[in-house]
Design an enzyme around this catalytic site. Structure first.
Site, PDB file in Angstrom:
ATOM      1  N   ARG A   1      64.808 -33.265  16.505  1.00  0.00           N
ATOM      2  CA  ARG A   1      64.121 -32.441  17.508  1.00  0.00           C
ATOM      3  C   ARG A   1      65.097 -32.211  18.642  1.00  0.00           C
ATOM      4  NH1 ARG A   1      60.804 -37.770  18.923  1.00  0.00           N
ATOM      5  NH2 ARG A   1      62.227 -38.618  20.474  1.00  0.00           N
TER       6      ARG A   1
ATOM      7  N   ARG B   1      10.452  -9.720  -8.864  1.00  0.00           N
ATOM      8  CA  ARG B   1       9.915 -10.422  -7.694  1.00  0.00           C
ATOM      9  C   ARG B   1      10.950 -11.345  -7.035  1.00  0.00           C
ATOM     10  NH1 ARG B   1       4.623 -12.690 -10.550  1.00  0.00           N
ATOM     11  NH2 ARG B   1       5.854 -12.160 -12.390  1.00  0.00           N
TER      12      ARG B   1
ATOM     13  N   GLY C   1      12.196 -18.338 -20.295  1.00  0.00           N
ATOM     14  CA  GLY C   1      13.433 -18.595 -19.556  1.00  0.00           C
ATOM     15  C   GLY C   1      13.203 -18.929 -18.098  1.00  0.00           C
TER      16      GLY C   1
ATOM     17  N   ARG D   1      41.005 -32.368  -1.439  1.00  0.00           N
ATOM     18  CA  ARG D   1      41.028 -31.308  -2.449  1.00  0.00           C
ATOM     19  C   ARG D   1      41.497 -31.830  -3.806  1.00  0.00           C
ATOM     20  NH1 ARG D   1      44.449 -26.925   0.187  1.00  0.00           N
ATOM     21  NH2 ARG D   1      44.114 -25.989  -1.862  1.00  0.00           N
TER      22      ARG D   1
ATOM     23  N   ASN E   1      -2.320 -21.538 -18.655  1.00  0.00           N
ATOM     24  CA  ASN E   1      -1.402 -21.473 -19.791  1.00  0.00           C
ATOM     25  C   ASN E   1       0.005 -21.703 -19.264  1.00  0.00           C
ATOM     26  OD1 ASN E   1       0.052 -20.704 -22.120  1.00  0.00           O
ATOM     27  ND2 ASN E   1       0.066 -18.562 -21.454  1.00  0.00           N
TER      28      ASN E   1
ATOM     29  N   GLY F   1      12.640 -10.244 -19.189  1.00  0.00           N
ATOM     30  CA  GLY F   1      11.831  -9.661 -18.110  1.00  0.00           C
ATOM     31  C   GLY F   1      12.736  -9.192 -16.976  1.00  0.00           C
TER      32      GLY F   1
HETATM   33  C1  UD1 Z   1       3.370 -15.622 -18.455  1.00  0.00           C
HETATM   34  C2  UD1 Z   1       2.122 -15.711 -19.333  1.00  0.00           C
HETATM   35  C3  UD1 Z   1       1.059 -16.480 -18.555  1.00  0.00           C
HETATM   36  C4  UD1 Z   1       1.583 -17.852 -18.201  1.00  0.00           C
HETATM   37  C5  UD1 Z   1       2.901 -17.767 -17.461  1.00  0.00           C
HETATM   38  C6  UD1 Z   1       3.496 -19.141 -17.375  1.00  0.00           C
HETATM   39  C7  UD1 Z   1       2.019 -13.739 -20.760  1.00  0.00           C
HETATM   40  C8  UD1 Z   1       1.412 -12.408 -20.963  1.00  0.00           C
HETATM   41  N1  UD1 Z   1       1.660 -14.391 -19.659  1.00  0.00           N
HETATM   42  O1  UD1 Z   1       3.035 -14.872 -17.301  1.00  0.00           O
HETATM   43  O2  UD1 Z   1      -0.141 -16.623 -19.355  1.00  0.00           O
HETATM   44  O3  UD1 Z   1       0.599 -18.535 -17.420  1.00  0.00           O
HETATM   45  O4  UD1 Z   1       3.837 -16.925 -18.134  1.00  0.00           O
HETATM   46  O5  UD1 Z   1       4.692 -19.172 -16.644  1.00  0.00           O
HETATM   47  O6  UD1 Z   1       2.782 -14.177 -21.585  1.00  0.00           O
HETATM   48  N2  UD1 Z   1       9.699 -11.554 -20.688  1.00  0.00           N
HETATM   49  C9  UD1 Z   1      10.436 -10.864 -21.623  1.00  0.00           C
HETATM   50  N3  UD1 Z   1      10.085  -9.580 -21.922  1.00  0.00           N
HETATM   51  C10 UD1 Z   1       9.027  -8.964 -21.338  1.00  0.00           C
HETATM   52  C11 UD1 Z   1       8.286  -9.678 -20.371  1.00  0.00           C
HETATM   53  C12 UD1 Z   1       8.636 -10.967 -20.079  1.00  0.00           C
HETATM   54  O7  UD1 Z   1      11.395 -11.387 -22.190  1.00  0.00           O
HETATM   55  O8  UD1 Z   1       8.780  -7.802 -21.669  1.00  0.00           O
HETATM   56  C13 UD1 Z   1      10.100 -12.937 -20.343  1.00  0.00           C
HETATM   57  C14 UD1 Z   1      10.498 -13.065 -18.894  1.00  0.00           C
HETATM   58  O9  UD1 Z   1      11.887 -12.891 -18.733  1.00  0.00           O
HETATM   59  C15 UD1 Z   1      10.071 -14.493 -18.563  1.00  0.00           C
HETATM   60  C16 UD1 Z   1       8.925 -14.772 -19.529  1.00  0.00           C
HETATM   61  O10 UD1 Z   1       9.012 -13.793 -20.533  1.00  0.00           O
HETATM   62  O11 UD1 Z   1      11.097 -15.413 -18.802  1.00  0.00           O
HETATM   63  C17 UD1 Z   1       7.571 -14.688 -18.848  1.00  0.00           C
HETATM   64  O12 UD1 Z   1       7.387 -13.402 -18.308  1.00  0.00           O
HETATM   65  P1  UD1 Z   1       6.691 -13.174 -16.904  1.00  0.00           P
HETATM   66  O13 UD1 Z   1       6.640 -11.720 -16.657  1.00  0.00           O
HETATM   67  O14 UD1 Z   1       7.284 -14.031 -15.895  1.00  0.00           O
HETATM   68  O15 UD1 Z   1       5.199 -13.652 -17.259  1.00  0.00           O
HETATM   69  P2  UD1 Z   1       4.134 -14.291 -16.267  1.00  0.00           P
HETATM   70  O16 UD1 Z   1       3.475 -13.213 -15.517  1.00  0.00           O
HETATM   71  O17 UD1 Z   1       4.744 -15.389 -15.521  1.00  0.00           O
HETATM   72 CA    CA Z   2       6.838 -16.145 -15.207  1.00  0.00          CA
END
Ligand code: UD1
Ligand code: CA
Length: 455
Positions: free
Chosen positions: A439, A15, A101, A332, A167, A11
């Protein structure tokens, strides 16, 4: 049943408003992803699969030495798409646990409980009840209390938003399920993304069961989506550690002002004052006092030692029993302060040994030096260990006395019981028991009075 683990880290994490990929940001001194990988390894049969995206190179470089299988998601099209990118690496005969992650503090025991619920026809979902569900997907149940689907906040109706079961993002899938059903995911939702969470409804349609397990502890499932959430999770985590220390008999003066960004082991009756920071591996013996504002990294501290306020220790270093350091001292790497020795305010010590009972109480620099027992290093003493090209060593024997404001130009040795007069610049060895004075000699000159009116 074999277990594969997929960790999603592709992701954008926009934010966070950081130049650093989100999963590389630190919690308790370690990248978020490192926390997750540690848990993943505990339950995975092979190396965990980590899905990374645009900033993947940075992440891979940081974990170059870890056992990880990398998958690439070309564009962040959602969590479902991310898992699809990992599919070729997943064994169709293994159950698959998906971790995020950005949910770093999930516990191994919880993952094991969840995995135990998975069977060839059952998918297991980790949910949580919470009074601040904002931002999380909500778990929708039917009148009989059976899970029906997960709805993302942005797609939820007002009634669905008022649900307090969320979730956590941790889902375990039966063998082969992802290979069969991931291609069926659509992206007809508010974000135009492929939601992994839609697989819950798809599983039910396909006649599978969905088991939901509740995570008891908020710390485990809180995700990190912005700086404030990272901050809150850090504080929650630190407070937890501090409370555990209290329970163990350590006098932590304020659990809200305690920070451990590594490993801390404490003997009985230690006191940790406010604002202390621990990094790397820190071991405190019995009855050690850590004053306010101390920063300790990679150090072993012996029984009864006192680290006064604002002592900074950058180890590896060894502080012996009964030693006193600070306030405002800097220790150190390569320092060994032996039993009962004393390093006072505004003293910097590097690659040095201070023998038992020796003292450097004020304003000194001791670098590349061996000091014997019961020696006294006066205020303002400097070991001139660097000639602009290389470092040289200084040796100071047992019971030696170095007068204030002495420069010891290394390489040089001051013998046992020798004395160096204040203000000396010592460039040659001082034999044992002798006095060295180097000195300018003081001259007192009588001055003629000027008479008034004299030119
Ligand atoms: C997600 C869940 C939500 C849950 C929440 C818990 C989905 C659609 N939603 O929302 O139900 O309550 O986590 O924390 O799954 N990521 C990718 N590729 C992408 C998008 C995201 O690898 O295309 C990874 C991000 O790096 C992150 C994780 O997936 O580590 C979650 O993505 P994020 O966008 O944070 O989802 P939330 O909106 O938190
Ligand atoms: Ca998240």
């Amino acid at each position: 049943m074999k277990t594969d683990v997929v960790v999603l880290a592709a992701g954008r994490g926009r934010r966070m408003r950081s130049q650093t990929p989100k999963v590389l940001l630190s919690l308790a001194g370690r990248p978020l992803l490192e926390h997750v990988l540690e848990k993943a390894r505990a339950v995975s049969d092979g190396a965990p699969v980590v899905v990374v995206g645009a900033r993947g190179e940075e992440i891979r470089a940081r974990f170059a030495r870890s056992e990880v299988r990398w998958a690439h998601q070309p564009r962040p099209l959602g969590t479902g798409d991310a898992v699809r990118c990992a599919l070729p690496l997943l064994d169709p005969a293994a159950r698959v646990l998906v971790l995020y992650g950005d949910v770093p503090l999930i516990e191994v025991a919880t993952l094991e409980r969840l995995l135990a619920l998975v069977s060839p026809d059952t998918l297991a979902l980790l949910t949580a009840r919470c009074d601040r569900p904002r931002g999380y997907g909500r778990v929708v149940r039917d009148a009989q209390g059976r899970v029906v689907r997960i709805v993302e906040e942005r797609d939820a109706t007002p009634e669905e938003r008022s649900l307090d079961e969320i979730n956590t993002g941790v889902i375990a899938f039966p063998p082969g399920f992802l290979h069969r059903h991931l291609p069926q995911l659509g992206c007809d939702n508010a974000q135009g993304e492929y939601y992994l969470t839609d697989l819950v409804a798809l599983a039910l349609e396909a006649g599978l069961h969905v088991a939901a397990e509740a995570a008891a502890d908020e710390l485990e499932w809180r995700g990190v989506n912005d700086r404030l959430e990272l901050h809150d999770l850090e504080r929650l985590y630190q407070r937890r550690l501090a409370r555990a220390l209290l329970a163990q008999g350590v006098a932590v003066m304020d659990v809200e002002r305690f920070d451990c960004r590594g490993e801390l082991h404490c003997g009985p009756d230690c006191t940790i004052d406010v604002g202390a920071v621990f990094e790397g591996k820190v071991e405190l013996g019995a009855g050690v006092t850590v004053g306010p504002g101390c920063v300790l990294r990679d150090v072993r501290v012996g029984d009864g030692a006192v680290l006064h306020a604002y002592t900074v220790i950058e180890g590896p270093a060894e502080i012996g029993p009964g030693v006193q350091v600070g306030p405002f001292a800097r220790i150190r790497p390569g320092t060994r302060l032996e039993r009962g020795s004393r390093v006072g305010n505004f003293v910097e010590v590097k690659n040095a040994r201070l023998g038992p009972g020796s003292k450097a109480n004020h304003l000194a620099y001791l670098g590349d030096v061996e000091v014997g027992a019961e020696a006294n290093i006066g205020a303002g003493t400097i070991t001139c260990n660097y000639d602009g090209r290389t470092k040289h060593a200084t040796a100071i024997g047992d019971g030696a006395f170095i007068g204030s404001n002495t420069a010891l130009v290394a390489p040089v040795r001051v013998g046992e019981g020798a004395t160096v007069g204040a203000g000396s610049v010592i460039t040659r060895d001082v034999p044992a028991g002798q006095l060295a004075v180097a000195r300018a000699r003081q001259r007192n000159v009588a001055r003629r009075r000027r008479r008034d009116g004299e030119e």
